[in-house]
Enzyme design. Structure first.
Site, mmCIF file in Angstrom:
data_model
loop_
_atom_site.group_PDB
_atom_site.id
_atom_site.type_symbol
_atom_site.label_atom_id
_atom_site.label_comp_id
_atom_site.label_asym_id
_atom_site.label_seq_id
_atom_site.Cartn_x
_atom_site.Cartn_y
_atom_site.Cartn_z
ATOM 1 N N TYR A 27 -2.053 0.396 -12.791
ATOM 2 C CA TYR A 27 -1.810 0.977 -11.466
ATOM 3 C C TYR A 27 -1.526 -0.114 -10.437
ATOM 4 O O TYR A 27 -2.139 -1.172 -10.469
ATOM 5 C CB TYR A 27 -3.034 1.778 -11.010
ATOM 6 N N TRP B 197 1.083 -1.330 -6.675
ATOM 7 C CA TRP B 197 2.287 -1.207 -5.856
ATOM 8 C C TRP B 197 3.382 -2.198 -6.208
ATOM 9 O O TRP B 197 4.531 -2.017 -5.798
ATOM 10 C CB TRP B 197 1.916 -1.350 -4.384
HETATM 11 N N1 LIG Z 1 -12.115 0.434 -0.476
HETATM 12 C C1 LIG Z 1 -10.866 0.902 -0.601
HETATM 13 N N2 LIG Z 1 -10.155 0.623 -1.708
HETATM 14 C C2 LIG Z 1 -8.912 1.099 -1.842
HETATM 15 C C3 LIG Z 1 -8.313 1.889 -0.835
HETATM 16 C C4 LIG Z 1 -9.082 2.191 0.321
HETATM 17 O O1 LIG Z 1 -8.624 2.911 1.240
HETATM 18 N N3 LIG Z 1 -10.346 1.667 0.405
HETATM 19 N N4 LIG Z 1 -7.025 2.352 -0.991
HETATM 20 C C5 LIG Z 1 -6.530 2.520 -2.345
HETATM 21 C C6 LIG Z 1 -5.085 2.744 -2.357
HETATM 22 S S1 LIG Z 1 -4.509 4.050 -1.401
HETATM 23 C C7 LIG Z 1 -4.235 2.024 -3.116
HETATM 24 S S2 LIG Z 1 -2.593 2.537 -3.252
HETATM 25 C C8 LIG Z 1 -4.693 0.872 -3.895
HETATM 26 C C9 LIG Z 1 -3.669 -0.280 -3.896
HETATM 27 O O2 LIG Z 1 -3.964 -1.188 -4.878
HETATM 28 P P1 LIG Z 1 -2.825 -2.090 -5.561
HETATM 29 O O3 LIG Z 1 -1.506 -1.414 -5.487
HETATM 30 O O4 LIG Z 1 -3.307 -2.493 -6.892
HETATM 31 O O5 LIG Z 1 -2.821 -3.332 -4.586
HETATM 32 P P2 LIG Z 1 -1.726 -4.469 -4.340
HETATM 33 O O6 LIG Z 1 -2.447 -5.558 -3.628
HETATM 34 O O7 LIG Z 1 -0.536 -3.883 -3.668
HETATM 35 O O8 LIG Z 1 -1.362 -4.936 -5.809
HETATM 36 C C10 LIG Z 1 -0.091 -5.243 -6.216
HETATM 37 C C11 LIG Z 1 -0.131 -6.484 -7.083
HETATM 38 O O9 LIG Z 1 1.169 -6.663 -7.646
HETATM 39 C C12 LIG Z 1 1.524 -8.044 -7.555
HETATM 40 N N5 LIG Z 1 2.998 -8.110 -7.560
HETATM 41 C C13 LIG Z 1 3.844 -8.020 -6.512
HETATM 42 N N6 LIG Z 1 5.119 -8.082 -6.947
HETATM 43 C C14 LIG Z 1 5.085 -8.204 -8.293
HETATM 44 C C15 LIG Z 1 6.086 -8.303 -9.315
HETATM 45 O O10 LIG Z 1 7.282 -8.275 -9.061
HETATM 46 N N7 LIG Z 1 5.656 -8.375 -10.596
HETATM 47 C C16 LIG Z 1 4.333 -8.401 -10.920
HETATM 48 N N8 LIG Z 1 4.005 -8.494 -12.201
HETATM 49 N N9 LIG Z 1 3.372 -8.330 -9.979
HETATM 50 C C17 LIG Z 1 3.737 -8.217 -8.686
HETATM 51 C C18 LIG Z 1 0.878 -8.512 -6.279
HETATM 52 O O11 LIG Z 1 0.724 -9.922 -6.273
HETATM 53 C C19 LIG Z 1 -0.461 -7.743 -6.313
HETATM 54 O O12 LIG Z 1 -1.450 -8.459 -6.995
HETATM 55 O O13 LIG Z 1 -5.938 0.405 -3.369
HETATM 56 C C20 LIG Z 1 -6.925 1.416 -3.315
HETATM 57 N N10 LIG Z 1 -8.204 0.812 -2.990
HETATM 58 N N1 LIG Z 2 -0.293 -1.833 6.924
HETATM 59 C C1 LIG Z 2 -0.545 -1.091 5.818
HETATM 60 N N2 LIG Z 2 -0.120 0.186 5.750
HETATM 61 C C2 LIG Z 2 -0.379 0.933 4.647
HETATM 62 C C3 LIG Z 2 -1.061 0.390 3.533
HETATM 63 C C4 LIG Z 2 -1.522 -0.967 3.635
HETATM 64 O O1 LIG Z 2 -2.150 -1.507 2.702
HETATM 65 N N3 LIG Z 2 -1.240 -1.666 4.776
HETATM 66 N N4 LIG Z 2 -1.257 1.150 2.400
HETATM 67 C C5 LIG Z 2 -0.386 2.308 2.190
HETATM 68 C C6 LIG Z 2 -0.972 3.205 1.201
HETATM 69 S S1 LIG Z 2 -0.888 2.766 -0.434
HETATM 70 C C7 LIG Z 2 -1.504 4.399 1.503
HETATM 71 S S2 LIG Z 2 -2.097 5.416 0.278
HETATM 72 C C8 LIG Z 2 -1.567 4.884 2.893
HETATM 73 C C9 LIG Z 2 -2.909 5.491 3.209
HETATM 74 O O2 LIG Z 2 -2.839 6.227 4.370
HETATM 75 P P1 LIG Z 2 -4.200 6.797 4.962
HETATM 76 O O3 LIG Z 2 -5.064 7.290 3.893
HETATM 77 O O4 LIG Z 2 -3.858 7.699 6.054
HETATM 78 O O5 LIG Z 2 -4.775 5.407 5.544
HETATM 79 P P2 LIG Z 2 -6.210 4.836 5.877
HETATM 80 O O6 LIG Z 2 -5.955 3.677 6.776
HETATM 81 O O7 LIG Z 2 -7.021 4.590 4.677
HETATM 82 O O8 LIG Z 2 -6.893 6.015 6.677
HETATM 83 C C10 LIG Z 2 -6.405 6.501 7.916
HETATM 84 C C11 LIG Z 2 -7.563 6.628 8.866
HETATM 85 O O9 LIG Z 2 -8.442 7.651 8.459
HETATM 86 C C12 LIG Z 2 -9.682 7.398 9.082
HETATM 87 N N5 LIG Z 2 -10.764 7.978 8.285
HETATM 88 C C13 LIG Z 2 -11.434 7.436 7.253
HETATM 89 N N6 LIG Z 2 -12.371 8.296 6.793
HETATM 90 C C14 LIG Z 2 -12.273 9.395 7.566
HETATM 91 C C15 LIG Z 2 -12.967 10.643 7.579
HETATM 92 O O10 LIG Z 2 -13.859 10.918 6.782
HETATM 93 N N7 LIG Z 2 -12.562 11.556 8.499
HETATM 94 C C16 LIG Z 2 -11.565 11.311 9.392
HETATM 95 N N8 LIG Z 2 -11.226 12.283 10.226
HETATM 96 N N9 LIG Z 2 -10.928 10.135 9.417
HETATM 97 C C17 LIG Z 2 -11.265 9.201 8.507
HETATM 98 C C18 LIG Z 2 -9.822 5.899 9.160
HETATM 99 O O11 LIG Z 2 -10.330 5.522 10.438
HETATM 100 C C19 LIG Z 2 -8.437 5.386 8.889
HETATM 101 O O12 LIG Z 2 -7.984 4.424 9.804
HETATM 102 O O13 LIG Z 2 -1.338 3.815 3.799
HETATM 103 C C20 LIG Z 2 -0.154 3.078 3.491
HETATM 104 N N10 LIG Z 2 0.101 2.211 4.593
HETATM 105 MO MO LIG Z 3 -2.209 4.192 -1.712
#
Ligand SMILES: Nc1nc2c(c(=O)[nH]1)N[C@H]1C(S)=C(S)[C@@H](COP(=O)(O)OP(=O)(O)OC[C@H]3O[C@@H](n4cnc5c(=O)[nH]c(N)nc54)[C@H](O)[C@@H]3O)O[C@H]1N2
Ligand SMILES: Nc1nc2c(c(=O)[nH]1)N[C@H]1C(S)=C(S)[C@@H](COP(=O)(O)OP(=O)(O)OC[C@H]3O[C@@H](n4cnc5c(=O)[nH]c(N)nc54)[C@H](O)[C@@H]3O)O[C@H]1N2
Ligand SMILES: [Mo]
Length: 760
Positions: free
Chosen positions: A124, A126
């Site tokens: 999994y 990005w």
């Molecule tokens: N506590 C907490 N944890 C969370 C979340 C949260 O809200 N709170 N959010 C969750 C969510 S929504 C998501 S989507 C996940 C995201 O988690 P990930 O998608 O696993 O996070 P990234 O840091 O984007 O990881 C991408 C990796 O790919 C590598 N990479 C970039 N380009 C390339 C390439 O071309 N080839 C290869 N082989 N590698 C490459 C980067 O160096 C990086 O290590 O995290 C989740 N974890």
């Molecule tokens: N700059 C930046 N943008 C991103 C990403 C990133 O890594 N960096 N990740 C991308 C990815 S993979 C994803 S999935 C999306 C995620 O998009 P979201 O899930 O919308 O993003 P978050 O920032 O985790 O959460 C949005 C807000 O929800 C609020 N929140 C948390 N818990 C609760 C709750 O229980 N109730 C309410 N009402 N609010 C709450 C938090 O204050 C938080 O700032 O964002 C994307 N956009």
């Molecule tokens: Mo995500």
């Protein structure tokens, strides 16, 4: 096998400025003497993201992986040796020939001894933008050439919604792609109720790339058109100050109680829309009985909800009446799914929107993830672009993606998922390419113990993050600036040529080249490449996309013209998108993909599963951890998306580092909570609970609800015992499924203690 592009040929073909695309936008690339010197925002982008230039200073240097590496303990002891030394051992540099041989032999051993299901390659993450060099597609295609692998289902972003919404409304992703456009909100919405806000930090991102950032413009246009915003979030900063939103500072993980109370007011005061419910939904009566307390003796009144969610009963009742009296859009942040029982907030929000009866009308109804991405609400033609074919995986085994630790801990164990029982395979080999489990997974100390178990772990990475450090075999990949590609995504009107700007750093190879090398060693190179070079594949992707676009009535330029111009923009349809418009217009001709063809406020299917943690209608169930059941001193930790990077990507780069002057991630706390703990702003603190700890720099603000702290995700794991020195909040989060239905991750339901850090 070496990538053959020489410096001369990179530059000489170029008659225009170099372009690149990232998940955070499109940039012009400046190169001097074979080095990238700057990334500048794309001229078509009114609001380019500051994240991009963060890559420049880390393309090369100590954090870059420049050669294939093997962990010393694994090299000396063979597969399975000293797994607990992962993350602590030294690495030994090897040649690509040796790497290909070692990897090929090991894959062969595992598949012959244990079968292909013993290989876990859910992988999994990005990765990077670029349709061809998509790391996971390359990995999966390669493994499908040698008999397949155990994969994963759903995402960390919104797993609970991906599984529950199909039972209620139909395919979740279809709704993300057809969210009502900003233009429709500006013209037809009066009240925009945002659970989890619409934080602009998140709108920087669009999976697969974006040419123009529209979220800020969309919000401001709606504000100027008179739309009133309500930000329901523990954080005031979850919406742009300029839209002047009302802030309802909710207790985390309690939105369902608030939604039920809003629904109760509508029902009790006759403000709901019986005609809509009758024509377009099933099961409202059973939900209404629950709202009235008929099933559990508890009416879901504003007074009841106020005790749970911390918003006064009068405010709740008034909001419900305002919602009924206005053209209202209900917006749910994806974050609401990343909490215990994360299925419920989306189901309850759908039920609430159905009661208002505005679903399918312009500017109103419901939208999922206006908070989350630039492409939510971006009006566009959805073109069916080609993707790199992954082949067929003959292995049926899978896990819900966030059950990875449990799978490694418990081979042969059983788990429930969406109405069925499955078995965890016995994983011997893990291969990760393009994701970082040491970023994304919860309870990293538990994961690290499980991570010691497989016999072999392979990672393709470009930088020495915790994933690379915890692998046995590290295969160095390129960044997009070191290879050619095209950003080709249905989620954006811009399609962009990604120029190779510089030579691969050190011995780095693109992921396709890495798999091609191992495929050659295993005798499947022709099957993997079909005789095409990387460039030929990219042209193939474009040619097929052109044909498919033509079938949709959209004419795309030929390959040469695309290369010359560097980008195209597909014009938006004249009318803004309105989610569920066709269903509303004619529910018989356009039924939903649910068992009844209607919105299932009560789902016989889900009820039939008999799960104690996911009943047949939206319901309030106490989360595993929340402020309603906290020990003295415990605070609720929100670990949301970072504003200065995408997850852990570029955490080591200049842009992210600039926000972290003391070298540790900032944590936000209310001044009253700080005073109660005798803490002061700027101080280094220790966040801890029974699972682990991390350091952080304390920042004080009254823009957060007392009792809640906020620390962004993304700091690279830097472990010292069970503590992370850099501030990775996943040292503290709980690793548990949302419910037996979706088994999604629950990072946002987490209690912690905060104290001054003695060492600092
Ligand atoms: N506590 C907490 N944890 C969370 C979340 C949260 O809200 N709170 N959010 C969750 C969510 S929504 C998501 S989507 C996940 C995201 O988690 P990930 O998608 O696993 O996070 P990234 O840091 O984007 O990881 C991408 C990796 O790919 C590598 N990479 C970039 N380009 C390339 C390439 O071309 N080839 C290869 N082989 N590698 C490459 C980067 O160096 C990086 O290590 O995290 C989740 N974890
Ligand atoms: N700059 C930046 N943008 C991103 C990403 C990133 O890594 N960096 N990740 C991308 C990815 S993979 C994803 S999935 C999306 C995620 O998009 P979201 O899930 O919308 O993003 P978050 O920032 O985790 O959460 C949005 C807000 O929800 C609020 N929140 C948390 N818990 C609760 C709750 O229980 N109730 C309410 N009402 N609010 C709450 C938090 O204050 C938080 O700032 O964002 C994307 N956009
Ligand atoms: Mo995500």
């Amino acid at each position: 096998m070496a990538q053959s592009t020489r410096k001369g040929s990179i530059m000489s073909k170029q008659t225009r400025e170099l372009l690149t695309s990232t998940h955070w936008g499109t940039y012009r690339v400046e190169v001097k003497d074979g080095k990238v010197t700057a990334l500048r925002g794309f001229e078509e982008d009114p609001d380019p993201s500051a994240i991009g230039p963060g890559i420049v200073d880390v393309l090369d240097g100590p954090t870059r992986i420049t050669a294939p590496m093997v962990r010393k303990g694994w090299l000396e002891g063979g597969p399975g040796a000293a797994g607990d030394r992962r993350g602590a051992d030294d690495f030994v540099e090897i040649t690509w020939d040796e790497a290909n041989r070692i990897v090929a032999n090991e894959l062969d051993r595992v598949r012959k001894t244990h079968g292909n299901r013993a290989i876990y390659a859910g992988s999994y993450g990005w990765a990077s933008a670029g349709r061809f060099h998509h790391a996971q597609s390359q990995l999966k295609r390669f493994l499908n050439c040698i008999g397949g692998f155990t994969g994963s289902k759903n995402t960390y972003s919104f797993a609970a919604a991906e599984v529950v919404v199909p039972h209620i409304l139909g395919d979740f992703r279809t709704y993300i792609d057809t969210t009502t456009s900003w233009a429709s909100i500006a013209s037809d919405c009066e009240l925009f109720v945002a659970f989890g806000g619409v934080p602009l930090k998140n709108g920087q991102i669009s999976q697969g790339g974006t040419g123009a950032h529209v979220q800020r413009g969309g919000l401001l246009a709606a504000h100027e058109a008179g739309v009133r915003f309500v930000n329901i979030s523990p954080l005031r900063s979850d919406i742009l100050d300029r839209v002047g939103a009302d802030w309802l500072a909710i207790r985390p993980s309690t939105d369902v109680a608030l939604m039920l109370a809003l629904a109760h007011v509508l029902l009790n005061e006759g403000l709901h829309d019986p005609d809509f419910l009758d024509r377009f939904t099933v099961g409202f009566d059973r939900f209404a009985a629950y709202l009235r307390g008929g099933t559990d003796g508890q009416a879901k009144t504003p007074e009841w909800a106020a005790e749970i969610c911390g918003i006064p009963a009068g405010t709740i009742a008034k909001l419900a009446r305002d919602m009924a009296a206005s053209r209202t859009m209900i917006s749910t942040a994806w974050a609401l799914t990343r909490q215990d029982h994360g299925e419920q907030p989306f189901w309850a929000a759908i039920a609430l929107a159905a009661m208002l009866g505005q679903i399918g009308l312009p500017g109103t109804g419901i939208g999922f993830g206006y908070s989350a991405m630039n492409n939510t609400g971006l009006n566009r033609r959805q073109i069916n672009y080609a993707s790199f074919p992954q082949g067929r995986n003959p292995v049926p085994d899978f896990i819900p993606v966030a059950r990875v630790t449990e799978m490694l801990e418990n081979p042969g164990g059983r788990f429930e998922y969406d109405g069925k029982t499955y078995e965890y395979p016995d994983i011997r080999l893990v291969w990760w390419a393009g994701g970082n489990p040491f970023h994304h997974h919860q309870d990293l100390n538990r994961m690290r113990r499980a991570w010691a178990r497989p016999e072999t772990i392979i990672a393709n990475e470009w930088c020495w993050n915790a994933l690379a450090q915890h692998a046995d075999i590290v295969l160095p990949c390129t960044t997009p600036l070191e290879r050619s590609d095209i950003a080709l995504t249905p989620k954006d009107p811009y399609q962009v040529v990604m120029d190779q700007a510089i030579l691969p750093v050190g011995q780095a190879r693109d992921d396709h080249g890495i798999f091609r090398g191992v495929a050659a060693e295993m005798g499947v190179e022709d099957m993997f490449t079909e005789g095409k070079s990387a460039g030929e594949w990219q042209r193939w992707l474009w040619d097929v996309s052109r044909q498919q676009a033509a079938e949709q009535g959209v004419e795309l330029p030929g390959w040469d013209r695309l290369q010359r111009d560097g980008w195209i923009r597909v014009p938006a349809p004249a009318a803004p998108t309105i989610m569920l418009e066709a269903f509303r217009t004619d529910p018989t001709a356009n039924p939903l993909a649910t068992p009844s063809g209607k919105i299932e406020i009560y789902s016989e299917t889900i009820a039939g599963f008999g799960y104690d943690d996911c009943p047949g209608h939206p319901a309030w169930m106490e989360p595993a951890e929340w402020l309603g059941r906290a020990d003295p001193g415990q605070l609720h930790m929100i670990s949301n998306q970072p504003r200065n990077k995408l997850h852990s990507q570029l955490d080591h780069g200049s842009v992210s580092r600039a926000d972290r002057p003391k070298g540790v991630e900032p944590v936000m706390m209310h001044p009253a909570d700080a005073a109660a703990r005798k803490l002061t702003g700027g101080q280094i603190v220790r966040l801890h609970n029974t699972r682990g700890a991390c350091l952080a720099e304390l920042r004080l603000s009254d823009a957060i609800r007392p009792g809640v702290i906020q620390i962004a995700t993304g700091a690279w794991l830097d472990p010292q015992g069970d503590l992370c020195r850099r501030g990775n909040p996943n040292m503290l989060t709980l690793d548990k499924g949302t419910s037996k239905l979706a088994q999604g991750p629950i990072a946002h339901s987490c209690l912690v203690m905060v104290e001054a850090c003695a060492e600092a």
